[in-house]
Enzyme design. Sequence first.
Site, PDB file in Angstrom:
ATOM      1  N   ASN A   1       0.849  -1.193   0.000  1.00 18.14           N
ATOM      2  CA  ASN A   1       0.000   0.000   0.000  1.00 18.14           C
ATOM      3  C   ASN A   1       0.886   1.245   0.000  1.00 18.14           C
ATOM      4  O   ASN A   1       2.107   1.139   0.049  1.00 18.14           O
ATOM      5  CB  ASN A   1      -0.975  -0.026   1.183  1.00 18.14           C
ATOM      6  CG  ASN A   1      -0.244  -0.054   2.506  1.00 18.14           C
ATOM      7  OD1 ASN A   1       0.443   0.893   2.867  1.00 18.14           O
ATOM      8  ND2 ASN A   1      -0.366  -1.160   3.228  1.00 18.14           N
TER       9      ASN A   1
ATOM     10  N   ASP B   1      -5.278  -5.881   4.995  1.00 19.75           N
ATOM     11  CA  ASP B   1      -6.422  -6.610   5.543  1.00 19.75           C
ATOM     12  C   ASP B   1      -6.495  -8.027   4.984  1.00 19.75           C
ATOM     13  O   ASP B   1      -7.219  -8.870   5.513  1.00 19.75           O
ATOM     14  CB  ASP B   1      -7.729  -5.872   5.198  1.00 19.75           C
ATOM     15  CG  ASP B   1      -7.870  -4.613   6.045  1.00 19.75           C
ATOM     16  OD1 ASP B   1      -7.310  -4.581   7.153  1.00 19.75           O
ATOM     17  OD2 ASP B   1      -8.531  -3.660   5.588  1.00 19.75           O
TER      18      ASP B   1
ATOM     19  N   LYS C   1       8.640 -17.939  -8.810  1.00 16.23           N
ATOM     20  CA  LYS C   1       8.089 -16.770  -9.502  1.00 16.23           C
ATOM     21  C   LYS C   1       7.027 -17.213 -10.520  1.00 16.23           C
ATOM     22  O   LYS C   1       7.281 -18.138 -11.299  1.00 16.23           O
ATOM     23  CB  LYS C   1       9.234 -16.036 -10.215  1.00 16.23           C
ATOM     24  CG  LYS C   1       8.790 -14.757 -10.843  1.00 16.23           C
ATOM     25  CD  LYS C   1       9.935 -14.055 -11.549  1.00 16.23           C
ATOM     26  CE  LYS C   1       9.401 -12.862 -12.289  1.00 16.23           C
ATOM     27  NZ  LYS C   1      10.239 -12.473 -13.401  1.00 16.23           N
TER      28      LYS C   1
ATOM     29  N   PHE D   1      -5.459   4.382  14.070  1.00 17.33           N
ATOM     30  CA  PHE D   1      -5.575   5.339  12.979  1.00 17.33           C
ATOM     31  C   PHE D   1      -6.676   4.846  12.051  1.00 17.33           C
ATOM     32  O   PHE D   1      -6.918   3.651  11.967  1.00 17.33           O
ATOM     33  CB  PHE D   1      -4.250   5.435  12.203  1.00 17.33           C
ATOM     34  CG  PHE D   1      -3.295   6.431  12.796  1.00 17.33           C
ATOM     35  CD1 PHE D   1      -2.685   6.179  14.022  1.00 17.33           C
ATOM     36  CD2 PHE D   1      -3.005   7.627  12.138  1.00 17.33           C
ATOM     37  CE1 PHE D   1      -1.808   7.099  14.583  1.00 17.33           C
ATOM     38  CE2 PHE D   1      -2.137   8.550  12.688  1.00 17.33           C
ATOM     39  CZ  PHE D   1      -1.536   8.291  13.907  1.00 17.33           C
TER      40      PHE D   1
ATOM     41  N   LYS E   1     -15.068   3.112  13.920  1.00 17.67           N
ATOM     42  CA  LYS E   1     -13.875   2.346  14.316  1.00 17.67           C
ATOM     43  C   LYS E   1     -13.571   2.532  15.791  1.00 17.67           C
ATOM     44  O   LYS E   1     -13.154   1.595  16.475  1.00 17.67           O
ATOM     45  CB  LYS E   1     -12.666   2.767  13.465  1.00 17.67           C
ATOM     46  CG  LYS E   1     -12.629   1.982  12.160  1.00 17.67           C
ATOM     47  CD  LYS E   1     -11.495   2.329  11.251  1.00 17.67           C
ATOM     48  CE  LYS E   1     -11.809   1.712   9.882  1.00 17.67           C
ATOM     49  NZ  LYS E   1     -11.078   2.282   8.797  1.00 17.67           N
TER      50      LYS E   1
ATOM     51  N   LYS F   1     -13.741  -0.960  17.582  1.00 21.75           N
ATOM     52  CA  LYS F   1     -12.467  -1.577  17.976  1.00 21.75           C
ATOM     53  C   LYS F   1     -12.174  -1.415  19.471  1.00 21.75           C
ATOM     54  O   LYS F   1     -11.217  -1.997  19.972  1.00 21.75           O
ATOM     55  CB  LYS F   1     -11.323  -0.987  17.150  1.00 21.75           C
ATOM     56  CG  LYS F   1     -11.502  -1.210  15.646  1.00 21.75           C
ATOM     57  CD  LYS F   1     -10.198  -1.389  14.918  1.00 21.75           C
ATOM     58  CE  LYS F   1     -10.436  -1.514  13.421  1.00 21.75           C
ATOM     59  NZ  LYS F   1      -9.381  -2.265  12.741  1.00 21.75           N
TER      60      LYS F   1
HETATM   61  N1  CTP Z   1      -5.190  -2.429  11.775  1.00 25.56           N
HETATM   62  C1  CTP Z   1      -4.691  -3.533  12.404  1.00 25.56           C
HETATM   63  N2  CTP Z   1      -4.730  -4.749  11.806  1.00 25.56           N
HETATM   64  C2  CTP Z   1      -5.265  -4.899  10.597  1.00 25.56           C
HETATM   65  C3  CTP Z   1      -5.798  -3.758   9.923  1.00 25.56           C
HETATM   66  C4  CTP Z   1      -5.755  -2.535  10.554  1.00 25.56           C
HETATM   67  O1  CTP Z   1      -4.193  -3.412  13.523  1.00 25.56           O
HETATM   68  N3  CTP Z   1      -5.281  -6.080  10.011  1.00 25.56           N
HETATM   69  C5  CTP Z   1      -5.156  -1.138  12.478  1.00 25.56           C
HETATM   70  C6  CTP Z   1      -4.415  -0.034  11.770  1.00 25.56           C
HETATM   71  O2  CTP Z   1      -3.055   0.027  12.185  1.00 25.56           O
HETATM   72  C7  CTP Z   1      -5.173   1.200  12.211  1.00 25.56           C
HETATM   73  C8  CTP Z   1      -6.572   0.705  12.433  1.00 25.56           C
HETATM   74  O3  CTP Z   1      -6.482  -0.720  12.596  1.00 25.56           O
HETATM   75  O4  CTP Z   1      -4.694   1.704  13.442  1.00 25.56           O
HETATM   76  C9  CTP Z   1      -7.542   1.009  11.345  1.00 25.56           C
HETATM   77  O5  CTP Z   1      -7.015   0.583  10.118  1.00 25.56           O
HETATM   78  P1  CTP Z   1      -7.883   0.725   8.800  1.00 25.56           P
HETATM   79  O6  CTP Z   1      -7.171   0.053   7.678  1.00 25.56           O
HETATM   80  O7  CTP Z   1      -8.308   2.153   8.632  1.00 25.56           O
HETATM   81  O8  CTP Z   1      -9.187  -0.049   9.237  1.00 25.56           O
HETATM   82  P2  CTP Z   1      -9.659  -1.508   9.062  1.00 25.56           P
HETATM   83  O9  CTP Z   1      -9.932  -2.060  10.405  1.00 25.56           O
HETATM   84  O10 CTP Z   1      -8.727  -2.288   8.209  1.00 25.56           O
HETATM   85  O11 CTP Z   1     -11.029  -1.248   8.330  1.00 25.56           O
HETATM   86  P3  CTP Z   1     -11.327  -0.884   6.791  1.00 25.56           P
HETATM   87  O12 CTP Z   1     -10.085  -1.271   6.008  1.00 25.56           O
HETATM   88  O13 CTP Z   1     -12.497  -1.704   6.468  1.00 25.56           O
HETATM   89  O14 CTP Z   1     -11.611   0.589   6.744  1.00 25.56           O
END
Ligand code: CTP
Length: 428
Positions: free
Chosen positions: A239, A308, A318, A354, A368, A372
């Site tokens: 990303n 995610d 490869k 975040f 969130k 969370k």
């Molecule tokens: N985070 C985490 N573990 C994951 C994904 C996210 O600990 N597998 C944490 C990130 O470091 C951040 C927070 O969760 O502090 C929110 O991350 P974000 O990507 O915005 O949210 P998601 O929970 O992944 O939700 P979505 O992608 O559906 O918006």
Amino acid sequence: MSAERTKVTVGVCGGIAAYKSVELVRLLQDTGYDPHVVMTKAAEEFVRPLTFAAISGHKVITTLWGEDAGSDSEEEASSIEHINEAQTTKLLIVAPATADILAKFAHGLADDFLSTMYLATTAPVIVAPAMNVVMWEHPATRANVETLRARGVKVIEPGSGYLACGMVGGGRLAEPATIVMAVVETLSKGSVGLRADEAAYGSPGLEAAEQELDFAGETVLVTAGGTREAIDPVRFIGNRSSGRMGYAVAAAARRRGARVILITAPTDLACPAGVEVVQVVSAGEMRDSVMQRLREATIVVMAAAVSDYRVRSVAAQKIKRESARAVLLELEATEDILREVVAQRVVGTIVVGFAAETQDALANGRAKLAGKGVDAVVVNDVSVEGIGFDSEKNAGSFLTRDGAVELPVMSKATMAERILDEVAKLRG
Ligand code: CTP
């Protein structure tokens, strides 16, 4: 503590190693300081003042008598400027320090800006000498160094190796990261680094180290960077996270007195000085490292952009172009590290997440926060041009159950300070 950065003055003398001071200034900035640069006449033979002005964003002081260089042109250099510089800085670091400046400092000569400022400041002073090995070992230099040490000046010993003059031996300027570490340590130790004569006479020297250490005693665990999920041995799903926000939080927390553990996915950034860094690559590795270190943390700031999803079965070799016209990657969900942290935290550990959003930022951030179970969420709209991912700046809101604090567009270093200000309030 305000979001204002701590001012440190970097004195640059004339030596081949002056080019390393450019990196030093950059690192000081990355660590969250506000470096101002003073150059001797001889230093200008090696590096142009404009280089330092561009990096620091401040005019570079090169002379006692007017004439300025770089930005801040309204602030004309003047014969009393050294007094102002000497009184407003929190620390003077001279790197490289030549045999000449060590002699001037030791004997109290004041015939240029830097030597005059040394006499006029009550801030802690660090010198990082660099010179030819014979000069470094000369009894005159040894005596000057000892005089300065006895006066409380911290001396960062030069290293050994090949010198610009072709000789091998002591005299090489210490690495910029080592110098920054000494700056962090001197400013976090309060009175350490004060000139002994001032400490003895009870002069207002303490003021120099008055920087607030409101995170002393805390262990801050920070995650940063964007994780990478392997597709095959050469490709990955990643990303756009640069890691800057997390690194800025880590640097600011360290500067404010915390012990800091930075668990970071790959980035192009230099490690902040004085911070314990754990390098990871994938979401799974980040999860394992975070859970392993969680018990040590009193504050957790999860700034990493964690994938995610991961590829369910990573190709051992490869994937070749000829193997198929289309490749279907089956993805499976990764662990939600933040959720696990909240579930397993020790009572009293503050957890900040975040939320990088591209639409309905505030509403999604609030969801969130509640979903969370974290103490706070820093939400930002990454679709806005010029902020967020891969950018020097950020903006957003700090959300808690009690409300929202707006964080207007600012540098990530300043934003890190503002976030810590809010975390300190949660602790209070
Ligand atoms: N985070 C985490 N573990 C994951 C994904 C996210 O600990 N597998 C944490 C990130 O470091 C951040 C927070 O969760 O502090 C929110 O991350 P974000 O990507 O915005 O949210 P998601 O929970 O992944 O939700 P979505 O992608 O559906 O918006």
